[in-house]
Design a protein around this motif. Sequence first.
Motif, mmCIF file in Angstrom:
data_model
loop_
_atom_site.group_PDB
_atom_site.id
_atom_site.type_symbol
_atom_site.label_atom_id
_atom_site.label_comp_id
_atom_site.label_asym_id
_atom_site.label_seq_id
_atom_site.Cartn_x
_atom_site.Cartn_y
_atom_site.Cartn_z
ATOM 1 N N TYR A 1 -3.669 4.609 2.699
ATOM 2 C CA TYR A 1 -3.286 5.355 3.906
ATOM 3 C C TYR A 1 -3.617 4.541 5.154
ATOM 4 N N SER B 1 -1.325 1.699 5.673
ATOM 5 C CA SER B 1 0.002 2.193 6.036
ATOM 6 C C SER B 1 0.011 2.885 7.400
ATOM 7 N N LYS C 1 -1.611 5.461 8.351
ATOM 8 C CA LYS C 1 -1.705 6.920 8.240
ATOM 9 C C LYS C 1 -3.190 7.264 8.374
ATOM 10 N N SER D 1 0.812 -1.218 0.000
ATOM 11 C CA SER D 1 0.000 0.000 0.000
ATOM 12 C C SER D 1 0.840 1.259 0.000
ATOM 13 N N ILE D 2 1.950 1.234 0.705
ATOM 14 C CA ILE D 2 2.795 2.432 0.777
ATOM 15 C C ILE D 2 3.271 2.842 -0.614
ATOM 16 N N GLU D 3 3.492 1.843 -1.502
ATOM 17 C CA GLU D 3 3.910 2.140 -2.875
ATOM 18 C C GLU D 3 2.739 2.643 -3.722
#
Length: 145
Positions: A127, A130, A132, A99-101
Motif C-alpha cells: 500500500y 502504491s 495508498k 507492489s500494486i499486483e
Amino acid sequence: MLFRSKVIELDSTLTEIHLKLGKLYRLQKDWNNSAASYQQVIKRDTANIDALRELSDIFTRAKQHANAARMFKRLTVLLPDSLNYQIALMRSLINAHASIEAIPIAEKILSQDSKNSEARHNLANAYYDSKKYTEAEVEIGRAHV
C-alpha cells in the motif's frame, strides 16, 4: 500410431533427463545451466511443479524477482491452496517493484489466515509503495495489535 507413441515416450524421457540435469547443475551451483534445464522441462510439461519450484528458487536467489514472480504465479494456479506459494509470489512482486499486483494476493492470504503477520506487513508495504498511505497506516495498526 507407433511413431507417435515413441515420440511421446522419448519426450517424457527427455523431461526426466532435464530434471536430473537441473538438479545436478544446481548441486554444482551452476545456476544458468540449471535454469536452462528446468526451462526445457517446462517447455515439454508446462505443469511440472518440480521444475517450476526449482526455477522460482533459482530466480529468487539470482534476484530476478519478476521471473520468480512468473514462476510463483504458475505454481499458485496449479496449487491454489498453497499459502507458501502465495506468500512467495507476494514477496517476489514487491521485490520486483510490482507492489500494486501484490495487494490482492496479500488480501487473499489474509482472507485465509487473518493472523499472517508476513502478509500483513507486506500488504502495508505494498500500500505504501502504491501511495495508498491511509490503507498502509490501517494495516500497520492491524499488524501491531
